[in-house]
Write an enzyme that holds these catalytic residues in place. Sequence first.
Site, mmCIF file in Angstrom:
data_model
loop_
_atom_site.group_PDB
_atom_site.id
_atom_site.type_symbol
_atom_site.label_atom_id
_atom_site.label_comp_id
_atom_site.label_asym_id
_atom_site.label_seq_id
_atom_site.Cartn_x
_atom_site.Cartn_y
_atom_site.Cartn_z
ATOM 1 N N LYS A 214 0.825 -1.293 0.013
ATOM 2 C CA LYS A 214 -0.107 -0.255 0.180
ATOM 3 C C LYS A 214 0.701 1.432 -0.126
ATOM 4 O O LYS A 214 0.653 2.269 -0.640
ATOM 5 C CB LYS A 214 -1.038 -0.166 1.019
ATOM 6 N N GLU B 257 -9.966 6.058 3.433
ATOM 7 C CA GLU B 257 -10.779 5.416 4.006
ATOM 8 C C GLU B 257 -9.852 4.112 4.299
ATOM 9 O O GLU B 257 -8.818 3.829 3.919
ATOM 10 C CB GLU B 257 -11.951 4.758 3.226
ATOM 11 N N SER C 108 1.788 -9.821 -0.976
ATOM 12 C CA SER C 108 1.222 -8.569 -0.962
ATOM 13 C C SER C 108 1.736 -7.998 0.489
ATOM 14 O O SER C 108 1.860 -6.611 0.463
ATOM 15 C CB SER C 108 -0.128 -8.338 -1.381
HETATM 16 C C1 LIG Z 1 -5.145 -4.200 1.360
HETATM 17 C C2 LIG Z 1 -4.508 -5.623 1.036
HETATM 18 C C3 LIG Z 1 -4.884 -6.212 -0.025
HETATM 19 C C4 LIG Z 1 -5.933 -6.051 -0.986
HETATM 20 O O1 LIG Z 1 -5.824 -4.805 -1.557
HETATM 21 P P1 LIG Z 1 -5.506 -4.825 -3.318
HETATM 22 O O2 LIG Z 1 -5.843 -3.683 -3.805
HETATM 23 O O3 LIG Z 1 -6.308 -5.985 -3.997
HETATM 24 O O4 LIG Z 1 -4.002 -5.213 -3.324
HETATM 25 C C5 LIG Z 1 -4.028 -7.426 -0.407
HETATM 26 N N1 LIG Z 1 -2.915 -7.911 0.417
HETATM 27 C C6 LIG Z 1 -2.562 -6.984 1.711
HETATM 28 C C7 LIG Z 1 -1.359 -7.359 2.440
HETATM 29 C C8 LIG Z 1 -3.199 -5.751 1.819
HETATM 30 O O5 LIG Z 1 -2.898 -4.824 2.967
#
Ligand SMILES: *Cc1c(COP(=O)(O)O)cnc(C)c1O
Length: 401
Positions: free
Chosen positions: A88, A110, A385
């Site tokens: 993020k 948000e 992610s």
């Molecule tokens: C917020 C988040 C997601 C989901 O958001 P995307 O916009 O689909 O990437 C996925 N993995 C993590 C670790 C997150 O914090």
Amino acid sequence: MKSKSKGYFGNYGGMYVPETIIPALEELEIAFNKYKNNKEFNSELNLLLQTYAGRPTPLYFAKRLTEYFGRGKIYLKREDLCHTGAHKINNCIGQALLAKRLGKKRIIAETGAGQHGLATATVCALFDLKCDIYMGKIDIQRQELNVFKMKLLGANVIPVESGSQTLKDATSEAIRDWITNIKHTHYIIGSTVGPHPYPTIVSYFQSVIGKEVQKQVSKTPDYIVACVGGGSNSIGIFYPYVWGNHVRNSRDYSLRNRPLLIGIEAGGTSFKNGHHAATLSLGKPGVLHGSYSYLLQDKNGQIQEAHSISAGLDYPGVGPQHAFLKDKKIVTYKTISDKDALWAFKFLSKLEGIIPALESSHAIAYLKHLMPKTKKNETIIVCLSGRGDKDINTVRGNHKL
Ligand SMILES: *Cc1c(COP(=O)(O)O)cnc(C)c1O
């Protein structure tokens, strides 16, 4: 409500917003188009991505994971090693730099689980911007630690008591605030959702993930797997293989040398309404939060509650680019249940010494289905992610180790 012809991916996307915020969206689009190719902007962005966010993130060869399945080679793109624990921050740094150039002194955002709120509060501390974060009252109770961190970073966390008191309602409140305070406020949307130009901007700032992967591999990977909430980490890693320079014109999607791209949605506890967040797999197109895309809705068009064990995937909408990529069959979308995500959380921790976020655990869990189909000489990249520290309490409550 009005939608201009701009910002469409096939039928999806657009600007379904009140007339009063169109000028701000246009101002943002102009700034983005101006600065994305600006040398000074890019050197500031790249320096911060390197020295503050910790980029480039490694592409790690997961030897034990590979041996476990005994098929293709598995690599993990380590977004979990980014500052604040997930991808993020890539988007927040980019948007904060745009906000600064637009002369905006206040940021709103948000947040559901608090990860986007945390990344936003972080960049606001870094750039000395006033920061208000909208968060559902229930999420505030569930995510105490992230709320405390945001406050520590100097942000003001505003509880949202309307509706289901979760992410969808927090987003609606943030949009309402933006309409009122548009002159001095920039709204940092945390995923590839919302009205044009947000999906384009967020996917561009997240495309750094895929562009790094291209440099880190010696041949085009055979598979890329990523989890899909709003869709930003997945679009980020798919980006060069979907709308990269080698896609010659926007109609040429028949790229021969493309990996099989797989997006994983949250299958929750079952496919019954309210028990999952599998928007692309089980939803229908409609308008939510300023754009036309797939949605979880009932037959009267009422938005359904989403459910996922991972708060980051617990959203009834999805970005318009994914809706387009699904219809064009450029990306394949699958679901993984809460139960299998929990299994993967524990599995990757023990096998590789990496505790994944519950969101990312969905992508890891899919390897169980994918790997038997792969060959020894093939490579599979999973977008990790985020890290799982934030999820320890959820897992502790759900699982006996
Ligand atoms: C917020 C988040 C997601 C989901 O958001 P995307 O916009 O689909 O990437 C996925 N993995 C993590 C670790 C997150 O914090």
